[in-house]
Design an enzyme around this catalytic site. Structure first.
Site, PDB file in Angstrom:
ATOM      1  CE  LYS A  22      -1.309   1.194   3.781  1.00 48.66           C
ATOM      2  NZ  LYS A  22      -1.024   3.213   4.564  1.00 48.66           N
ATOM      3  CG  ASN A  23       2.636   2.541   3.557  1.00 48.12           C
ATOM      4  OD1 ASN A  23       1.581   3.148   3.221  1.00 48.12           O
ATOM      5  ND2 ASN A  23       3.178   3.036   4.893  1.00 48.12           N
ATOM      6  NE  ARG A  92      -0.189  12.348   7.893  1.00 48.80           N
ATOM      7  CZ  ARG A  92      -0.092  14.213   7.613  1.00 48.80           C
ATOM      8  NH1 ARG A  92      -1.303  15.094   8.628  1.00 48.80           N
ATOM      9  NH2 ARG A  92       0.773  14.186   7.757  1.00 48.80           N
ATOM     10  CB  CYS A 116      -3.859  11.199  12.080  1.00 43.79           C
ATOM     11  SG  CYS A 116      -2.331  10.602  12.023  1.00 43.79           S
ATOM     12  NE  ARG A 121       1.432  10.942  10.065  1.00 49.56           N
ATOM     13  CZ  ARG A 121       0.404  10.051   9.722  1.00 49.56           C
ATOM     14  NH1 ARG A 121       0.203   9.225  10.579  1.00 49.56           N
ATOM     15  NH2 ARG A 121       1.277   9.454   8.678  1.00 49.56           N
ATOM     16  N   PRO A 122       3.397  16.614  11.607  1.00 50.63           N
ATOM     17  CG  PRO A 122       5.354  16.834  11.684  1.00 50.63           C
ATOM     18  CD  PRO A 122       3.804  16.206  12.084  1.00 50.63           C
ATOM     19  CB  ILE A 123       2.586  18.362   5.784  1.00 54.11           C
ATOM     20  CG1 ILE A 123       1.870  19.904   5.775  1.00 54.11           C
ATOM     21  CG2 ILE A 123       1.823  17.388   5.607  1.00 54.11           C
ATOM     22  CD1 ILE A 123       1.795  20.110   4.626  1.00 54.11           C
ATOM     23  CG  ASP A 124       7.884  20.129   9.232  1.00 62.58           C
ATOM     24  OD1 ASP A 124       6.799  19.194   9.112  1.00 62.58           O
ATOM     25  OD2 ASP A 124       8.831  20.125   9.986  1.00 62.58           O
ATOM     26  CG  LEU A 125      10.802  17.555   7.112  1.00 64.36           C
ATOM     27  CD1 LEU A 125      11.005  15.998   7.676  1.00 64.36           C
ATOM     28  CD2 LEU A 125      11.849  18.242   6.877  1.00 64.36           C
ATOM     29  CG  ASP A 307       3.636   1.758   8.907  1.00 62.10           C
ATOM     30  OD1 ASP A 307       3.010   2.849   9.815  1.00 62.10           O
ATOM     31  OD2 ASP A 307       3.363   1.821   8.285  1.00 62.10           O
ATOM     32  NE  ARG A 399      -6.381   5.027   6.169  1.00 68.82           N
ATOM     33  CZ  ARG A 399      -5.809   5.466   7.001  1.00 68.82           C
ATOM     34  NH1 ARG A 399      -5.262   5.325   7.741  1.00 68.82           N
ATOM     35  NH2 ARG A 399      -4.605   5.853   5.581  1.00 68.82           N
TER      36      ARG A 399
HETATM   37  C1  UD1 Z   1       4.939   6.777   5.714  1.00 68.16           C
HETATM   38  C2  UD1 Z   1       4.110   5.310   5.775  1.00 68.16           C
HETATM   39  C3  UD1 Z   1       3.327   5.360   7.453  1.00 68.16           C
HETATM   40  C4  UD1 Z   1       5.050   4.907   7.999  1.00 68.16           C
HETATM   41  C5  UD1 Z   1       5.671   6.308   7.912  1.00 68.16           C
HETATM   42  C6  UD1 Z   1       6.639   6.165   8.871  1.00 68.16           C
HETATM   43  C7  UD1 Z   1       2.403   5.981   3.472  1.00 68.16           C
HETATM   44  C8  UD1 Z   1       1.555   6.020   3.136  1.00 68.16           C
HETATM   45  N1  UD1 Z   1       3.056   5.930   4.925  1.00 68.16           N
HETATM   46  O1  UD1 Z   1       4.141   8.309   6.043  1.00 68.16           O
HETATM   47  O2  UD1 Z   1       1.814   4.363   6.870  1.00 68.16           O
HETATM   48  O3  UD1 Z   1       4.097   5.066   9.740  1.00 68.16           O
HETATM   49  O4  UD1 Z   1       6.064   6.376   6.670  1.00 68.16           O
HETATM   50  O5  UD1 Z   1       7.341   4.766   8.810  1.00 68.16           O
HETATM   51  O6  UD1 Z   1       3.828   5.739   2.416  1.00 68.16           O
HETATM   52  N2  UD1 Z   1       7.490  14.429  10.219  1.00 68.16           N
HETATM   53  C9  UD1 Z   1       7.906  15.768  10.357  1.00 68.16           C
HETATM   54  N3  UD1 Z   1       7.676  16.761   9.559  1.00 68.16           N
HETATM   55  C10 UD1 Z   1       7.079  16.688   8.126  1.00 68.16           C
HETATM   56  C11 UD1 Z   1       6.866  14.890   8.000  1.00 68.16           C
HETATM   57  C12 UD1 Z   1       7.344  13.881   8.426  1.00 68.16           C
HETATM   58  O7  UD1 Z   1       8.176  15.989  11.350  1.00 68.16           O
HETATM   59  O8  UD1 Z   1       6.900  17.055   7.065  1.00 68.16           O
HETATM   60  C13 UD1 Z   1       7.442  13.252  10.343  1.00 68.16           C
HETATM   61  C14 UD1 Z   1       6.481  13.286  11.438  1.00 68.16           C
HETATM   62  O9  UD1 Z   1       5.751  13.330  12.246  1.00 68.16           O
HETATM   63  C15 UD1 Z   1       7.076  11.317  11.574  1.00 68.16           C
HETATM   64  C16 UD1 Z   1       8.298  10.987  11.425  1.00 68.16           C
HETATM   65  O10 UD1 Z   1       8.467  12.796  10.783  1.00 68.16           O
HETATM   66  O11 UD1 Z   1       7.569  11.920  13.267  1.00 68.16           O
HETATM   67  C17 UD1 Z   1       8.199  10.439   9.836  1.00 68.16           C
HETATM   68  O12 UD1 Z   1       6.989  10.399   9.256  1.00 68.16           O
HETATM   69  P1  UD1 Z   1       6.609  10.061   7.728  1.00 68.16           P
HETATM   70  O13 UD1 Z   1       7.911   9.592   6.913  1.00 68.16           O
HETATM   71  O14 UD1 Z   1       7.024  11.701   6.917  1.00 68.16           O
HETATM   72  O15 UD1 Z   1       5.783   9.540   7.431  1.00 68.16           O
HETATM   73  P2  UD1 Z   1       4.671   9.416   6.401  1.00 68.16           P
HETATM   74  O16 UD1 Z   1       5.274   9.193   5.401  1.00 68.16           O
HETATM   75  O17 UD1 Z   1       3.505   9.740   6.162  1.00 68.16           O
END
Ligand code: UD1
Length: 421
Positions: A22-23, A92, A116, A121-125, A307, A399
């Site tokens: 899925k991922n 997300r 969630c 779950r920030p998206i700053d990166l 996961d 899901r």
């Molecule tokens: C993906 C996987 C999810 C898995 C996660 C970690 C998919 C669809 N989902 O989610 O199943 O649990 O990887 O292996 O592939 N973070 C920030 N800023 C950002 C983005 C992330 O601080 O902009 C933090 C997150 O809060 C978390 C960490 O970085 O603590 C890792 O998250 P991330 O690798 O981004 O998870 P996803 O890619 O969303």
């Protein structure tokens, strides 16, 4: 909503095949937005998140048709640039259309995903990476509004407080594939799903080097072709089945499970007392169900995957001794503790760790799945609990797991679905 009724089962025996990951498929579906030509993706799992991503693509004007495990995506005439709240709030991972839309259409309006149940779950990166490539980004009325008159390659650091980000690496890699010049992603995520995305982009004609390492080099090209691609096997589904067999006992061959994707899981299950044999294209798991306590810390790949944290906690709940589980990716991902404790587990949370005192046996109870992976943990707990367990919240499981209860039932697990409403 349906319920699952799980009875004490075991040993589990036989052979099963894992579905596609899925991922891996979700960002690859988004990558199809980078071309005007159709792409065909096979080994696609029939899970709700895939259907949600198909809805997002259709909302943009892209054709998306799934027949068996074969998904055809036809982006020839799409003009849409909006991923609405109604869909992004369901999943997300929808945020991974941001990079491709920006690169191909110059504009994107994607709902902010928000937090969630597993925590903030920030998206700053994601935003930092796309801004480094020259995108203007503003947040308005809960939407990310991004635009560019042309992306340019740049040096981008994607390390955050919890390691690198899987989908941010994907987003930047996709956008950089059509940017002018060279992009260097430092502190990139190394997960196998990132490598699968890079392989798909390479087939589309992208120029990417170093994927699977911490530094990825992308040289932008003017256009990308449609591509055919087979999705890698789902290491989380495979790991879930491995933990199930370790707990319930038995002898199961998991076709498609790749040892190189599951090193940390193999290591910890072996330490707990299961025996795992690497076969050609498969893993064979044998266990008598008598397990001992282990210490596990979740980490970015190749560490133990977050996961599989909830499923591993279910295993620790019935292992002899005191186990320690530390969550380094999502420090709040512990919603399953209270449900497992309702089944007689003895788990206490201490900050980002859980101390798990193994008990002789769990007791079946009505439980509710708080999230996707926790649903699997509660099913596994149900397989070794006395009496029967009734699991609500099955939509979470759907899901990301394709027919998990049927896969387990084929191995001898006593699970039935009770239709409701
Ligand atoms: C993906 C996987 C999810 C898995 C996660 C970690 C998919 C669809 N989902 O989610 O199943 O649990 O990887 O292996 O592939 N973070 C920030 N800023 C950002 C983005 C992330 O601080 O902009 C933090 C997150 O809060 C978390 C960490 O970085 O603590 C890792 O998250 P991330 O690798 O981004 O998870 P996803 O890619 O969303």
């Amino acid at each position: 909503m349906d319920k699952l009724v799980i009875e004490r089962s075991g040993p589990l025996c036989g052979t099963v095949s894992v579905h596609g990951a899925k991922n891996a498929v979700l960002p690859i579906m988004a990558a199809c937005l980078l071309s005007d030509e159709p792409s065909v993706i096979t080994n696609v799992p029939p899970v709700t998140d895939v259907f949600t991503m198909m809805e997002i693509l259709r909302g943009l004007g892209v054709g998306a048709a799934l027949a068996q495990d074969r998904l055809t995506i036809t982006p020839d005439a799409y003009t849409g640039v909006v991923a609405p709240y109604e869909l992004v709030s369901r999943m997300r991972a929808s945020v991974c259309v941001l990079g491709p839309l920006l690169a191909k259409r110059g504009r994107a309006k994607v709902s902010m995903p928000g937090g969630c149940v597993i925590g903030a779950r920030p998206i700053d990166l994601h935003l930092k990476g796309l801004q480094a490539l020259g995108a203007s980004v503003e947040i308005k009325h809960g939407y990310i509004i991004a635009s560019t008159s042309g992306l340019r390659g740049a040096r981008v650091q994607l390390g955050g407080s919890f390691g690198s980000s899987v989908l941010a690496t994907g987003n930047v890699m996709m956008a950089a594939s059509l940017a002018e010049g060279e992009t260097l992603i430092e502190q990139a995520a190394c997960e196998p799903e990132v490598v699968d995305l890079a392989n798909f982009l390479l087939t589309m004609g992208a120029r990417i080097e170093g994927c699977g390492s911490r530094v990825i080099r992308i040289r932008g090209v003017a256009r990308l072709r449609g591509a055919r691609h087979r999705i890698i096997p789902d290491r989380i589904e495979a790991g879930t089945l491995m933990i199930a067999v370790a707990m319930a006992g038995g002898d199961v061959t998991i076709d498609g499970a790749r040892a190189e994707h599951l090193g940390a899981v193999i290591d910890k299950l072996t330490e707990a007392g299961a025996s795992i044999e690497k076969l050609n294209g498969a893993l064979r798991v044998q266990s008598d169900g008598a397990l001992k306590a282990v210490e596990v810390t979740t980490l970015p790949f190749p560490g133990f995957p977050t996961d599989l944290q909830a499923q591993m906690m279910a295993l620790m709940a019935v292992s002899r001794g005191v186990s320690l589980l530390t969550e380094k990716i999502y420090p709040e991902r512990f919603m399953h503790i209270s449900e497992l404790n309702r089944m007689g587990a003895q788990i206490t949370r201490e900050g980002a760790s859980a101390v798990v005192k193994g008990v002789e046996s769990l007791r079946g109870a009505p439980v509710v799945a708080p999230d996707l992976r926790a649903s699997a943990a509660l099913i596994l707990a149900g397989l070794v609990a006395e009496n029967h367990t009734e699991l609500d919240g099955v939509d979470h499981m759907e899901r990301g797991y394709a027919g998990l209860e049927e896969v387990l039932a084929r191995l001898g697990a006593k699970i039935t679905r009770v239709k409701q409403g």
